[in-house]
Enzyme design. Sequence first.
Site, PDB file in Angstrom:
ATOM      1  N   LYS A 190       0.857  -1.186   0.000  1.00  0.00           N
ATOM      2  CA  LYS A 190       0.000   0.000   0.000  1.00  0.00           C
ATOM      3  C   LYS A 190       0.891   1.232   0.000  1.00  0.00           C
ATOM      4  O   LYS A 190       1.689   1.435   0.916  1.00  0.00           O
ATOM      5  CB  LYS A 190      -0.906  -0.010   1.233  1.00  0.00           C
ATOM      6  CG  LYS A 190      -1.720   1.280   1.363  1.00  0.00           C
ATOM      7  CD  LYS A 190      -2.798   1.154   2.405  1.00  0.00           C
ATOM      8  CE  LYS A 190      -3.534   2.473   2.580  1.00  0.00           C
ATOM      9  NZ  LYS A 190      -4.619   2.381   3.562  1.00  0.00           N
ATOM     10  N   LYS A 245      -2.208  -1.536  -3.883  1.00  0.00           N
ATOM     11  CA  LYS A 245      -3.055  -0.342  -3.820  1.00  0.00           C
ATOM     12  C   LYS A 245      -2.193   0.895  -3.904  1.00  0.00           C
ATOM     13  O   LYS A 245      -1.214   0.958  -3.171  1.00  0.00           O
ATOM     14  CB  LYS A 245      -3.786  -0.383  -2.479  1.00  0.00           C
ATOM     15  CG  LYS A 245      -4.628   0.812  -2.194  1.00  0.00           C
ATOM     16  CD  LYS A 245      -5.224   0.679  -0.822  1.00  0.00           C
ATOM     17  CE  LYS A 245      -5.922   1.978  -0.497  1.00  0.00           C
ATOM     18  NZ  LYS A 245      -6.320   2.051   0.863  1.00  0.00           N
ATOM     19  N   TYR A 310     -15.225   1.111  -6.814  1.00  0.00           N
ATOM     20  CA  TYR A 310     -16.496   1.778  -6.504  1.00  0.00           C
ATOM     21  C   TYR A 310     -17.501   1.585  -7.634  1.00  0.00           C
ATOM     22  O   TYR A 310     -18.688   1.833  -7.460  1.00  0.00           O
ATOM     23  CB  TYR A 310     -16.253   3.269  -6.218  1.00  0.00           C
ATOM     24  CG  TYR A 310     -15.328   3.428  -5.017  1.00  0.00           C
ATOM     25  CD1 TYR A 310     -15.824   3.332  -3.731  1.00  0.00           C
ATOM     26  CD2 TYR A 310     -13.950   3.590  -5.186  1.00  0.00           C
ATOM     27  CE1 TYR A 310     -14.979   3.401  -2.626  1.00  0.00           C
ATOM     28  CE2 TYR A 310     -13.098   3.671  -4.093  1.00  0.00           C
ATOM     29  CZ  TYR A 310     -13.620   3.570  -2.815  1.00  0.00           C
ATOM     30  OH  TYR A 310     -12.777   3.618  -1.733  1.00  0.00           O
TER      31      TYR A 310
HETATM   32  C1  PBG Z   1      -7.559   3.594   5.538  1.00  0.00           C
HETATM   33  C2  PBG Z   1      -7.806   3.353   4.097  1.00  0.00           C
HETATM   34  C3  PBG Z   1      -7.590   4.251   3.058  1.00  0.00           C
HETATM   35  C4  PBG Z   1      -8.097   3.650   1.915  1.00  0.00           C
HETATM   36  C5  PBG Z   1      -8.590   2.390   2.273  1.00  0.00           C
HETATM   37  N1  PBG Z   1      -8.378   2.217   3.636  1.00  0.00           N
HETATM   38  C6  PBG Z   1      -7.064   5.634   3.046  1.00  0.00           C
HETATM   39  C7  PBG Z   1      -5.748   5.938   3.613  1.00  0.00           C
HETATM   40  O1  PBG Z   1      -4.888   5.074   3.792  1.00  0.00           O
HETATM   41  O2  PBG Z   1      -5.578   7.111   3.944  1.00  0.00           O
HETATM   42  C8  PBG Z   1      -8.124   4.301   0.576  1.00  0.00           C
HETATM   43  C9  PBG Z   1      -9.139   3.805  -0.378  1.00  0.00           C
HETATM   44  C10 PBG Z   1      -9.435   4.695  -1.520  1.00  0.00           C
HETATM   45  O3  PBG Z   1      -8.806   5.751  -1.739  1.00  0.00           O
HETATM   46  O4  PBG Z   1     -10.362   4.353  -2.259  1.00  0.00           O
HETATM   47  N2  PBG Z   1      -6.516   2.964   6.138  1.00  0.00           N
END
Ligand code: PBG
Length: 328
Positions: A190, A245, A310
């Site tokens: 991530k 991600k 989404y």
């Molecule tokens: C929170 C989380 C995030 C997303 C999923 N879980 C945001 C972040 O890490 O600030 C992002 C998902 C998206 O942007 O669609 N831990």
Amino acid sequence: MRRNRKDAWNRRLIAENYLSVNDLIWPVFVHDKDVAREPVPSLPGVDRLSIDALLSDAGEAKNAGIPLIAIFPVINADLKSPRGEEALNPENLICRAVAAVKAAYPDLGVMTDVALDPFTDHGHDGLVKNGYVVNDETLEVLSKQAVIQAEAGSDVLAPSDMMDGRVGAIRNALDSAGLSDLRILAYAAKYASALYGPFRDAVGSASSLGTADKKTYQMDPANSDEALREVALDISEGADMVMVKPGIFYLDILWRIKEAFSVPTFAYQVSGEYAMVKAAGEKGWLDPEAAMSEALLSLKRAGADAILSYSALDIARKLSECSPKDST
Ligand code: PBG
């Protein structure tokens, strides 16, 4: 080469990849307001839902054949705190939402994020000490949060916090609680991406976070080998599935991970990716439906076994109108 492209039937015969409803995971937002549906301006077509509205949409997802939904809570500001204690309340919004969906649709998979950002008043995924997100103390809270979500009925726990050792800590906590059947989908690679903005608007962590960023725990977009190390650790600690991600900006990472590990590997088409396509579509600059399908197909081609998007419900409905091969 063009003989095989000349007719639609021929193109269908030789298509190497295609999207199916079996590939789709639908992220949804639930809130605690009386309003059934509150649109998220930076995510056109996405609403924050009351639990009743969530039940109705979960039913739609199930009928469309979507295997798994991911529920994200929008926590009221007065319940947020520095240590995010509300995350450990078994009656909190996410636990109530999960229990309601599982009671109504036992066969629909439900996944929940394990991270503190919806619950903290600073918007970080973990506990903060002297301006730094501390690792091991955060693990203790995440482990409890995971067990609480599992007890509420969540099928797939998805640690999205990027602390070191979280998968192992959560796996141990689940085993100790007699919950060894629970699946862990690790947000393994991530990145500290600029593409999470609309998500943070949706859950209200954008205003909490202010100008802060998550670069001390989420990965540097410059790195690729490091993603393989993250995935190796998460698998060794007990992850059942791993995720990359964001999606489209990180197709190379997806490809490398699938090649190297051959484990169930998912991609998250994150909020900013979805919003870019929608916004360009609203301006009439491209065909948003075609661009969205092409984006998801690209993730499949790069090795994704499943995709969080989404647009999952829209795509699932479109797929059911035609045979899977037609969609390519
Ligand atoms: C929170 C989380 C995030 C997303 C999923 N879980 C945001 C972040 O890490 O600030 C992002 C998902 C998206 O942007 O669609 N831990």
